[in-house]
Design a protein around this motif. Structure first.
Motif: not given
Length: 103
Positions: A32, A35, A58, A72-73, A76-77
């Motif tokens: 994360s 990203k 994020e 974030n999807s 993912f979370n």
């Protein structure tokens, strides 16, 4: 396996599961960060409504038409927080078994 070895095997499995969960948690935290700070580095130049979060990292942008870029999807979370909760549960169980054995 002898009777005395069974609690040790259970305790070793709990410690192993806790290490795996912490590893998944740290891996996703690192991903994360990568990203947010490398892949979405220029997002603030293209977006007027920039949203940032620090846990997990994020950077996301909400466009005028309602679309979100860089977030974030949910999966993912879910895995991120689930692995943290599972590590805490394994650690609590391991400490409880160890405290029960010492009495």
């Amino acid at each position: 396996m002898t009777r005395t070895g069974t609690p040790d095997a259970l305790l070793n499995r709990l410690w192993g599961a806790m290490c795996v969960c912490v590893g998944v948690f740290l891996l996703l935290w690192g991903l994360s960060w990568i990203k947010a700070n490398m892949l979405n580095e220029d997002l603030q130049n293209r977006c007027g409504a920039l949203n940032t979060a620090s846990f997990p990292f994020e950077k996301s942008c909400t466009h005028a038409d309602g679309t979100v870029e860089g977030a974030n999807s949910l999966l993912f979370n879910g895995i991120f927080f689930g692995s943290m909760a599972a590590a805490a549960a394994c650690l609590t169980a391991a400490f409880t078994i160890e405290a029960g054995r010492r009495k």
